[in-house]
Write a protein that holds these residues in place. Structure first.
Motif, PDB file in Angstrom:
ATOM      1  N   ALA A 135      21.888 -31.073 -81.038  1.00 53.32           N
ATOM      2  CA  ALA A 135      22.750 -30.944 -82.207  1.00 53.32           C
ATOM      3  C   ALA A 135      23.746 -29.814 -82.036  1.00 53.32           C
ATOM      4  N   ILE A 136      23.278 -28.664 -81.569  1.00 57.46           N
ATOM      5  CA  ILE A 136      24.168 -27.520 -81.393  1.00 57.46           C
ATOM      6  C   ILE A 136      25.207 -27.803 -80.318  1.00 57.46           C
ATOM      7  N   ASP A 137      24.818 -28.525 -79.273  1.00 58.09           N
ATOM      8  CA  ASP A 137      25.796 -28.899 -78.242  1.00 58.09           C
ATOM      9  C   ASP A 137      26.917 -29.754 -78.840  1.00 58.09           C
ATOM     10  N   LEU A 138      26.550 -30.742 -79.678  1.00 57.71           N
ATOM     11  CA  LEU A 138      27.572 -31.585 -80.305  1.00 57.71           C
ATOM     12  C   LEU A 138      28.453 -30.756 -81.229  1.00 57.71           C
ATOM     13  N   LEU A 139      27.832 -29.911 -82.048  1.00 58.78           N
ATOM     14  CA  LEU A 139      28.603 -29.097 -82.975  1.00 58.78           C
ATOM     15  C   LEU A 139      29.558 -28.159 -82.244  1.00 58.78           C
ATOM     16  N   THR A 140      29.092 -27.607 -81.143  1.00 56.27           N
ATOM     17  CA  THR A 140      29.945 -26.712 -80.355  1.00 56.27           C
ATOM     18  C   THR A 140      31.120 -27.463 -79.748  1.00 56.27           C
ATOM     19  N   GLU A 141      30.861 -28.688 -79.249  1.00 56.43           N
ATOM     20  CA  GLU A 141      31.938 -29.529 -78.708  1.00 56.43           C
ATOM     21  C   GLU A 141      32.977 -29.822 -79.792  1.00 56.43           C
ATOM     22  N   GLU A 142      32.495 -30.187 -80.990  1.00 58.01           N
ATOM     23  CA  GLU A 142      33.415 -30.529 -82.067  1.00 58.01           C
ATOM     24  C   GLU A 142      34.224 -29.319 -82.507  1.00 58.01           C
ATOM     25  N   ARG A 143      33.586 -28.145 -82.533  1.00 56.70           N
ATOM     26  CA  ARG A 143      34.302 -26.925 -82.919  1.00 56.70           C
ATOM     27  C   ARG A 143      35.389 -26.605 -81.901  1.00 56.70           C
ATOM     28  N   ALA A 144      35.072 -26.801 -80.615  1.00 54.31           N
ATOM     29  CA  ALA A 144      36.054 -26.491 -79.565  1.00 54.31           C
ATOM     30  C   ALA A 144      37.240 -27.443 -79.606  1.00 54.31           C
ATOM     31  N   SER A 145      37.017 -28.686 -80.035  1.00 49.89           N
ATOM     32  CA  SER A 145      38.098 -29.669 -80.045  1.00 49.89           C
ATOM     33  C   SER A 145      38.881 -29.675 -81.347  1.00 49.89           C
ATOM     34  N   ALA A 146      38.414 -28.932 -82.341  1.00 51.17           N
ATOM     35  CA  ALA A 146      39.078 -28.924 -83.663  1.00 51.17           C
ATOM     36  C   ALA A 146      40.423 -28.214 -83.591  1.00 51.17           C
TER      37      ALA A 146
END
Length: 264
Positions: free
Chosen positions: A253-264
């Protein structure tokens, strides 16, 4: 072993129908928000705080906003089935976000909360740009729940012969503070309503996880595969009740959230 900090005292938000919703807010108020929605007969503290999610998410730089869903925890506990529906539980989540002036959050949901999360990610993607859902069944998992037997158990302790019904009422009644009549009303109110459907998945990035010993594992996998941006994670040595404590689940979950934050 890392010691979990004490959970904060909740604040209370009024739902559209006047039900009080207990809300827990942890982390930097300027950080990206994770909106966490717990499972049936559980609570925000049990599902997210005691299982380590709040600690790990705040350490990763997120703010965690969680609520006790109506009928649970320190929120109001209606006994009228008409006060419960998937759409109504989804509206409660939006009420909490609106009260905190939050326009957008990643949705984190487990079991009942995952069903609510699927609905929110599908119908309000502008509010939920990604979702992490665990223990997600397709169809109506409680269609066979014996309401009359459950009510008899709640009122007099009468034995319940149906295995599924017995498992749910014993689990629910074994958690201090639960109101079994309200939880039975929730089951009745949600039966036959909107359910996760692989033919109409959310279009946002979606992580679905389930334990390798969870009866809904295959449902969860199929729903993830149906989503255009879905991925599935199987949690080793976990069943439906132990999956929220999985480190594999939290890390994915944290990996996905981190990916989404980086692409925002």
């Amino acid at each position: 072993m890392s010691i979990l900090p004490q959970p904060p005292e909740p604040v209370f938000v009024m739902a559209e129908d006047g039900t009080r919703l207990a809300v827990y807010d942890v982390g930097d108020t300027t950080a990206p928000v994770v909106m966490a929605v717990h499972g049936f007969a559980s609570s925000a503290v049990l599902n997210w705080h005691n299982a380590g999610w709040t600690r790990d998410l705040t350490r990763a730089g997120f703010r965690v906003l969680s609520l006790d869903q109506r009928g649970h925890g320190r929120s109001g506990k209606p006994h009228d089935p008409s006060r419960f529906s998937t759409e109504g539980l989804a509206a409660d989540v939006l009420s909490v976000m609106d009260a905190h002036l939050i326009d957008e959050a990643v949705l984190l949901g487990y079991s009942l909360g995952a069903r609510v999360g699927w609905q929110l990610a599908r119908t309000t993607p502008h509010r939920f740009p990604a979702a992490v859902l665990g223990g997600l069944p397709s169809g109506d998992p409680l269609s066979a729940f014996d309401l009359e037997a459950a009510r008899a158990f709640a009122s007099s302790g009468a034995p319940v012969t149906d295995r599924l019904t017995r498992a749910y009422v014993e689990m629910a009644s074994g958690i201090p503070g639960n109101d079994l009549e309200s939880l039975i009303a929730l089951v009745e109110g949600m039966r036959g309503g909107v359910q996760p459907d692989p033919s109409d998945p959310p279009a946002v990035p979606l992580l679905v996880a389930a334990g390798d010993r969870d009866p809904v594992r295959d449902d969860s996998r199929s729903l993830a595969e149906a989503a255009p941006h879905g991925r599935f994670v199987e949690l080793p040595d976990r069943d439906h009740f132990s999956a929220p404590t999985s480190r594999v689940f939290r890390r994915a979950a944290i990996d996905l959230l981190t990916e989404e934050r980086a692409s925002a």
